[in-house]
Design a protein around this motif. Structure first.
Motif, PDB file in Angstrom:
ATOM      1  N   ASP A  57      -4.396  -8.152   5.308  1.00 27.71           N
ATOM      2  CA  ASP A  57      -3.725  -7.823   3.988  1.00 27.71           C
ATOM      3  C   ASP A  57      -2.406  -7.338   4.017  1.00 27.71           C
ATOM      4  O   ASP A  57      -1.893  -7.300   5.346  1.00 27.71           O
ATOM      5  CB  ASP A  57      -4.503  -6.588   3.423  1.00 27.71           C
ATOM      6  N   PRO A  90       0.666  -1.044   0.043  1.00 27.06           N
ATOM      7  CA  PRO A  90      -0.087   0.001  -0.002  1.00 27.06           C
ATOM      8  C   PRO A  90       0.758   1.182   0.105  1.00 27.06           C
ATOM      9  O   PRO A  90       1.942   1.197   0.486  1.00 27.06           O
ATOM     10  CB  PRO A  90      -0.783   0.010   1.343  1.00 27.06           C
ATOM     11  N   ARG A  91       0.173   2.455  -0.594  1.00 23.35           N
ATOM     12  CA  ARG A  91       0.840   3.434  -0.640  1.00 23.35           C
ATOM     13  C   ARG A  91       0.291   4.546   0.320  1.00 23.35           C
ATOM     14  O   ARG A  91      -0.932   4.472   0.955  1.00 23.35           O
ATOM     15  CB  ARG A  91       0.724   4.294  -1.907  1.00 23.35           C
ATOM     16  N   ASN A 147       0.732  -4.585   4.169  1.00 24.20           N
ATOM     17  CA  ASN A 147       0.838  -3.255   4.849  1.00 24.20           C
ATOM     18  C   ASN A 147       2.266  -2.694   4.609  1.00 24.20           C
ATOM     19  O   ASN A 147       3.258  -3.354   4.260  1.00 24.20           O
ATOM     20  CB  ASN A 147       0.795  -3.549   6.460  1.00 24.20           C
ATOM     21  N   THR A 148       2.274  -1.367   4.557  1.00 25.57           N
ATOM     22  CA  THR A 148       3.596  -0.649   4.611  1.00 25.57           C
ATOM     23  C   THR A 148       3.692   0.444   5.946  1.00 25.57           C
ATOM     24  O   THR A 148       2.517   1.005   6.292  1.00 25.57           O
ATOM     25  CB  THR A 148       3.347   0.361   3.402  1.00 25.57           C
ATOM     26  N   ARG A 196      -3.880  -6.858  10.789  1.00 21.61           N
ATOM     27  CA  ARG A 196      -4.544  -6.722   9.477  1.00 21.61           C
ATOM     28  C   ARG A 196      -4.203  -8.187   8.523  1.00 21.61           C
ATOM     29  O   ARG A 196      -3.266  -8.720   8.898  1.00 21.61           O
ATOM     30  CB  ARG A 196      -4.249  -5.641   8.653  1.00 21.61           C
ATOM     31  N   GLY A 237      -1.963   7.228   1.857  1.00 18.10           N
ATOM     32  CA  GLY A 237      -3.548   7.392   1.761  1.00 18.10           C
ATOM     33  C   GLY A 237      -4.233   6.075   1.998  1.00 18.10           C
ATOM     34  O   GLY A 237      -5.452   6.100   2.304  1.00 18.10           O
ATOM     35  N   SER A 238      -3.504   4.861   1.872  1.00 19.41           N
ATOM     36  CA  SER A 238      -4.196   3.688   2.071  1.00 19.41           C
ATOM     37  C   SER A 238      -4.349   3.636   3.534  1.00 19.41           C
ATOM     38  O   SER A 238      -3.757   3.818   4.500  1.00 19.41           O
ATOM     39  CB  SER A 238      -3.668   2.437   1.308  1.00 19.41           C
ATOM     40  N   PRO A 239      -5.413   2.717   4.063  1.00 22.47           N
ATOM     41  CA  PRO A 239      -5.864   2.444   5.371  1.00 22.47           C
ATOM     42  C   PRO A 239      -4.751   1.368   5.802  1.00 22.47           C
ATOM     43  O   PRO A 239      -4.534   1.052   7.015  1.00 22.47           O
ATOM     44  CB  PRO A 239      -7.004   1.840   5.310  1.00 22.47           C
ATOM     45  N   ALA A 240      -3.737   0.851   4.702  1.00 20.72           N
ATOM     46  CA  ALA A 240      -2.665  -0.033   5.434  1.00 20.72           C
ATOM     47  C   ALA A 240      -1.454   0.520   5.213  1.00 20.72           C
ATOM     48  O   ALA A 240      -0.429  -0.264   5.252  1.00 20.72           O
ATOM     49  CB  ALA A 240      -2.926  -1.352   4.300  1.00 20.72           C
ATOM     50  N   PHE A 241      -1.398   1.793   5.145  1.00 23.85           N
ATOM     51  CA  PHE A 241      -0.180   2.692   5.067  1.00 23.85           C
ATOM     52  C   PHE A 241       0.099   3.282   6.649  1.00 23.85           C
ATOM     53  O   PHE A 241      -0.730   4.105   6.632  1.00 23.85           O
ATOM     54  CB  PHE A 241      -0.195   3.516   3.901  1.00 23.85           C
TER      55      PHE A 241
END
Length: 414
Positions: A72, A23-24, A74-75, A70, A26-30
Motif C-alpha cells: 500500500d 497515511p497519517r 506509505n508516508t 509494503r 498512527g497508521s501502520p503505514a506511517f
C-alpha cells in the motif's frame, strides 16, 4: 504546516495520483524517523521501522526499506534534523510513498560526498516535499548525483532544494533515465558534472519534466549548465540563471533542447558558455535542428559566450510577447506579435522577491518587459500564448499599462 501547493496536487491528479490518500500518524503505514544517523532496518518487511543501531531508532533508510516492502501507500516523516548518509548504498524508493520534511532549512538529507546518489527512484510514485538534498554523488557517480529516476517512476518535488551534488557523466543534480519529474516551488542549484550532460538536470528521451515556480541556478558542467533535454519539458513561471558550461569547444549555459520544450513566462538570464563562435553553442538557449522549441512571454537576455552576448541559438517557435536581447543567432518562427529585441530587460539580481518560494530576477519599473506580455491570462500554455495566471512569487498576474498586458518573464515587476 508543510508546504504542499494546490498546483502540486493538481499535477499529481493529472498523473493519476490524487486518488491515493497517504497515511497519517498512527497508521501502520506511517513511519516517523527519529534519528539522523544512517543504518538499515533490522528485519525488512516486519512492518516496524527498527534499525540495526543499538537503540533500534527509526532511520530514514530503515523507513524507506519498510515502505518498499509494503503493497500500500506509505508516508515517511523526517522531522527537523540533518540525515547524514554514511552507508555506501543509495536510498532506494520502489513503491508509492510520501517523504515529508519540515522545511528546506531544518530538514536536510546530506549525502556526505560519499560517492553515491542520495536517492534512486525505481518505479512507483513519490511525493517529496519541504527538505534539502545535498552533497550526493561525486566524481565516481556516473549519473544523478542528487536524484536518479528510472523504471518509469513519477517523482514530484515541492519546496525542495537540490544543492551541491555531483555526477561524472551528467545530471549532477537530477538524472531522469525513464520516468517523469515534477518540480514545484523548488530550486536546483550549484550542482556540477564533469562530463557533457549537464550540471543541473539531464533528461533522456521518452522522459518528461513539468516545472513551475522553480529556479535552476549556478549549475556547471563541461557542455551544459542548467537543463539538457532529450525528452519533453514544460516550464512556466521559472528562472534559469547563472548556469555555465566550461568547454571552449562546444556548450550551452542555460538549456540545451534536443527534444520538445515549451516555455511560458520564463526568465533565462546571465548564463554563460566558454564556447566562442561554435554554431551549436549558446549562452542561454540552444534549440537543435531536430528539436521542437516554443517560447512565449519569456525573457532571454544577458547570456554570453565569454566574448559577446549570445542569448539564443537555433530555430525557436515564438508564441509572441518575448524579450530576446540578442536574437542574432536565433531563427524565430511563429508569431512576431509583441516580440522585443535589442533591449536590456533591466533585471535585478536573484532574490526572494515578494516572499516567493524561489529566487527570481525582478524587472525594474522602467524595464521594457513591464506591461509587454500577452493581453490575456489563462491556465497553462495555450496556443494563443496567454500569460500564466500566477507568477513565480505566486501572485496573480495583472493586466496593466495602456495595452492592458501582463509582464514578460517569470515574475511581475510590481
Amino acid at each position: 504546516m508543510p508546504l504542499f501547493p494546490k498546483q502540486f496536487f493538481a499535477l499529481a491528479w493529472a498523473l493519476g495520483a490524487a486518488g491515493c490518500a497517504f497515511p497519517r500518524a498512527g497508521s501502520p503505514a506511517f513511519f516517523e524517523v527519529t534519528v539522523g544517523l544512517d543504518a538499515a532496518d533490522d528485519d525488512i518487511g516486519d512492518g516496524r521501522c527498527r534499525s540495526t543501531l543499538p537503540s533500534g531508532a527509526c532511520t530514514l533508510r530503515a523507513a524507506l526499506q519498510e515502505s518498499n516492502a509494503r503493497t500500500d501507500s506509505n508516508t515517511v516523516r523526517l522531522g527537523r534534523r540533518t540525515h547524514r548518509l554514511t552507508l555506501p548504498d543509495r536510498l532506494a524508493v520502489t513503491h508509492r510513498v510520501r517523504v515529508m520534511g519540515a522545511n528546506t532549512t531544518e530538514t536536510v538529507i546530506d549525502g556526505m560526498d560519499r560517492g553515491a546518489s542520495v536517492f534512486v527512484f525505481d518505479g512507483g510514485l513519490a511525493w517529496v516535499h519541504d527538505l534539502t538534498i545535498t552533497r550526493g554523488g561525486g566524481p565516481s557517480e556516473p549519473r544523478g548525483g542528487g536524484i536518479s529516476i528510472r523504471g518509469g517512476a513519477t517523482v514530484s518535488l515541492a519546496n525542495v532544494v537540490i544543492r551541491d551534488n555531483e555526477a561524472f557523466t551528467g545530471g549532477g543534480g537530477i538524472y531522469v533515465q525513464n520516468g517523469s519529474l515534477i518540480l514545484i516551488d523548488s530550486s536546483v542549484s550549484e550542482n556540477r558534472a564533469t562530463g557533457a550532460f549537464c550540471g543541473g538536470i539531464w533528461l533522456e528521451a521518452g522522459t518528461t519534466l513539468t516545472m513551475d515556480r522553480s529556479t535552476i541556478e549556478g549549475n556547471t558542467s563541461n557542455r551544459c549548465g542548467g537543463i539538457y533535454n532529450f525528452g519533453r519539458i514544460t516550464v512556466t513561471n521559472s528562472t534559469i540563471s547563472g548556469n555555465s558550461s566550461d568547454s571552449d569547444s562546444r556548450g550551452t549555459g542555460g538549456i540545451i533542447n534536443i527534444g520538445t520544450a515549451r516555455l511560458n513566462n520564463v526568465t533565462i538570464y546571465r548564463n554563460t558558455t566558454n564556447a566562442i563562435v561554435d554554431p551549436e553553442s549558446s549562452g542561454g538557449l540552444l534549440a537543435t535542428a531536430a528539436a521542437t522549441t516554443s517560447v512565449s512571454n519569456t525573457i532571454i537576455a544577458g547570456n554570453s559566450d565569454g566574448r559577446a552576448w549570445r542569448d539564443c541559438t537555433g530555430t525557436v517557435t515564438s508564441g509572441g510577447y518575448n524579450l530576446i536581447e540578442n536574437a542574432a543567432d536565433c531563427r524565430l518562427t511563429g508569431s512576431a506579435a509583441g516580440n522585443i529585441t535589442d533591449r536590456d530587460p533591466q533585471l535585478s539580481p536573484l532574490a526572494l522577491n515578494f516572499g516567493g518560494p524561489t529566487r527570481s530576477h525582478l524587472p525594474a519599473s522602467t524595464s521594457p518587459a513591464i506591461s509587454a506580455g500577452h493581453p490575456q491570462v489563462g491556465p497553462g500554455i495555450t496556443p494563443a500564448g496567454r500569460c500564466e495566471v500566477r507568477d513565480q512569487a505566486r501572485r496573480i498576474r495583472q493586466l496593466t499599462g495602456d495595452g492592458r498586458r501582463c509582464d514578460i518573464g517569470s515574475i511581475e515587476g510590481r
